[in-house]
Design an enzyme around this catalytic site. Sequence first.
Site, mmCIF file in Angstrom:
data_model
loop_
_atom_site.group_PDB
_atom_site.id
_atom_site.type_symbol
_atom_site.label_atom_id
_atom_site.label_comp_id
_atom_site.label_asym_id
_atom_site.label_seq_id
_atom_site.Cartn_x
_atom_site.Cartn_y
_atom_site.Cartn_z
ATOM 1 N N HIS A 1 -3.201 -11.691 4.874
ATOM 2 C CA HIS A 1 -4.004 -12.021 3.520
ATOM 3 C C HIS A 1 -3.028 -11.447 2.386
ATOM 4 O O HIS A 1 -3.141 -11.621 1.238
ATOM 5 C CB HIS A 1 -5.350 -11.276 3.464
ATOM 6 C CG HIS A 1 -5.289 -9.978 3.681
ATOM 7 N ND1 HIS A 1 -4.566 -9.317 4.709
ATOM 8 C CD2 HIS A 1 -5.583 -8.910 2.813
ATOM 9 C CE1 HIS A 1 -4.772 -8.058 4.640
ATOM 10 N NE2 HIS A 1 -5.270 -7.844 3.237
ATOM 11 N N ASP A 2 -1.734 -10.731 2.582
ATOM 12 C CA ASP A 2 -1.032 -10.063 1.745
ATOM 13 C C ASP A 2 0.278 -10.842 1.638
ATOM 14 O O ASP A 2 1.118 -10.474 0.901
ATOM 15 C CB ASP A 2 -0.752 -8.638 2.092
ATOM 16 C CG ASP A 2 -1.723 -7.722 1.950
ATOM 17 O OD1 ASP A 2 -1.875 -6.699 2.560
ATOM 18 O OD2 ASP A 2 -2.774 -7.900 1.027
ATOM 19 N N ASP B 1 -11.897 -3.395 9.617
ATOM 20 C CA ASP B 1 -10.883 -3.043 8.557
ATOM 21 C C ASP B 1 -11.312 -1.715 8.292
ATOM 22 O O ASP B 1 -12.357 -1.501 7.519
ATOM 23 C CB ASP B 1 -10.593 -3.780 7.447
ATOM 24 C CG ASP B 1 -9.318 -3.895 6.982
ATOM 25 O OD1 ASP B 1 -8.499 -5.237 6.832
ATOM 26 O OD2 ASP B 1 -8.352 -2.824 7.085
HETATM 27 O O1 TEU Z 1 -1.914 -3.416 1.879
HETATM 28 C C1 TEU Z 1 -1.024 -2.569 1.511
HETATM 29 C C2 TEU Z 1 0.293 -3.067 0.971
HETATM 30 O O2 TEU Z 1 1.131 -2.362 1.151
HETATM 31 C C3 TEU Z 1 0.235 -4.279 0.314
HETATM 32 O O3 TEU Z 1 -0.179 -4.013 -0.900
HETATM 33 C C4 TEU Z 1 1.443 -5.090 0.423
HETATM 34 O O4 TEU Z 1 2.544 -3.767 0.424
HETATM 35 C C5 TEU Z 1 1.641 -5.880 -0.706
HETATM 36 O O5 TEU Z 1 0.409 -6.386 -0.994
HETATM 37 C C6 TEU Z 1 2.783 -6.867 -0.233
HETATM 38 O O6 TEU Z 1 2.609 -8.027 -1.185
HETATM 39 C C7 TEU Z 1 -3.156 -3.152 2.218
HETATM 40 C C8 TEU Z 1 -4.116 -4.397 2.166
HETATM 41 O O7 TEU Z 1 -3.699 -5.236 3.220
HETATM 42 C C9 TEU Z 1 -3.924 -4.803 0.772
HETATM 43 O O8 TEU Z 1 -4.802 -5.989 0.764
HETATM 44 C C10 TEU Z 1 -4.752 -3.991 -0.191
HETATM 45 O O9 TEU Z 1 -4.394 -4.694 -1.652
HETATM 46 C C11 TEU Z 1 -4.015 -2.471 -0.241
HETATM 47 O O10 TEU Z 1 -3.751 -2.227 1.093
HETATM 48 C C12 TEU Z 1 -4.911 -1.580 -0.870
HETATM 49 O O11 TEU Z 1 -5.973 -1.394 -0.126
#
Ligand code: TEU
Length: 560
Positions: free
Chosen positions: A328-329, A98
């Site tokens: 994970h998001d 990542d």
């Molecule tokens: O996610 C980017 C992002 O836009 C997410 O925050 C998403 O929009 C949101 O979580 C939806 O619920 C990336 C990574 O995947 C995330 O885990 C990080 O928190 C974020 O960037 C900052 O690095």
Amino acid sequence: MDRQWWKESVVYQIYPRSFMDSNGDGIGDLQGIISRLDYLKTLGVDVVWLSPVYESPNDDNGYDISNYQAIMDEFGTIEDWEELLQGLHERGMKLIMDLVVNHSSDEHQWFVESRKSKDNPYRDYYIWRPGKDGREPNNWGSFFSGSAWEYDKNTDEYFLHLFSRKQPDLNWENPKVRQEVYDMMTWWLDKGIDGFRMDVINLISKEQQLLDAEGPEGQYQFGGKSFVNGPRIHEFLQEMNREVLSKYDVMTVGETVEVTPEDAALFVGKDRGELNMVFQFELMGIDSGPSGKWDVTPWTLADFKRVVSKWQTALQGNGWNSLYLNNHDQPRMVSRFGNDSSPELRNVSGKMLATLLHTLQGTPYIYQGEELGMTNVRFESIEDYKDIEILNMHKEYTAAGRDEKTIMESIYSKGRDNARTPMQWNSGPQAGFTTGTPWLPINPNYKEINADQAVADPNSIFHYYKRLIELRKQHDIIVYGDYQILREEDDQIYAYLRSLGEEKLLVVLNFFEAPAEFVLPDSIHFSGQELLISNYEIPAEHSLRHMNLRPYEARVYKLQ
Ligand code: TEU
Ligand code: CA
């Protein structure tokens, strides 16, 4: 046909904190992953995407990096990491890391220096601005609630952080920053990794006036116009490709918030010299209302099909899709788009969604636990939640007077911790994830939903994924066939064709619990048929012209 290994691969995403704990501290780690490599080999995945394992204060669980070339203590050592890479390569699997370079942690040495004084050599590694009329330099809001600016008393200026206040944005206008990133990428690539997933990579270029976003006075607004696909984004990515990526046989996938298919073609077009593919968010937005993700609205299959079809056709022949419904998001797909109300419905709907992801054009991404049909979770109290996005939203909405029940329902539907409860390995204590107390509670349904049960049960979602992955290896049409939707107006069935030369692949998916009838358009001619996979037993003698589909029934046929 432009054959590429990354087009023919299936990627498995590991969120290391929640995958497997080897030393009983309740936190997943590298040795834990190493102990599960044969499980991944059995599943048949080709590439592992490892979410960040770099040194970090874990304000955003590793997406706030304080040293890009060191391993977080909780996860282990660089020697453990080397062992993991070797373990993957020995089993014929690849590793992509990542790359989180839109921002660093505020505990990174660069930022520690940068905030010391206005003339510090690292000052311009970040984006500092004086306040305006005693307030932040503009009205941009952070993705994690509140302002995107944090005041730093020491130098009487504000720094930009699109995410948490402990994630200051790096200043990509500064060639020294870009060179630092390229050197770090080269360091990892020279260790033998096979590519990168690039975190919010389309936000790194900001228009320099940093103008206010439109919107009512006194409210923070999304400043996307000033930094989504910013003015120099393609210049930066082409430079990154020229300086680093083009020197290796690697796979790259950009996480690109807010992109349209037209934007995406500029990132992934064959002759663009930028990225191989991107994660789009349009499909992830079909159950969000006007005020964003927490404004949960019912999704429709019409919307779902419209978005997927748009992306399938827009990138056909000029670019490549990434295919995902989980990470994970995002909440767990079987709870969000399938049906987790009973083991039977969870089983058939999980398999139906997997059929979609593994028979569309693009590279499929499996998020840890998706292959088990792991579901969302409902913790009683906000105290059990750990995700900064959830906690900041809860604080902001509570302060704004919203009632606790409504807030918690939004968290149950869309909160990121849904995806971050530890991997459920068996029905033993703590689901076999740890011998200690897990950093985030285990989903209580682990006794029914776990890897041991799934691997032992030939009818499990796990074995269905295994079969889908095998099919991908056996049939070029699944990877390279053109996409054409069928019965576009049907609001219960999603059916499409893939075609490659004389061959056709017919995919028919009942997206809901109600039985449904599918009539094959007369325009589709075939002399022979082979059922490749289904989530139900199909009688040997059956017609393709007219199908009676059971709840969430999925069928894939090869037509000659
Ligand atoms: O996610 C980017 C992002 O836009 C997410 O925050 C998403 O929009 C949101 O979580 C939806 O619920 C990336 C990574 O995947 C995330 O885990 C990080 O928190 C974020 O960037 C900052 O690095
Ligand atoms: Ca551990």
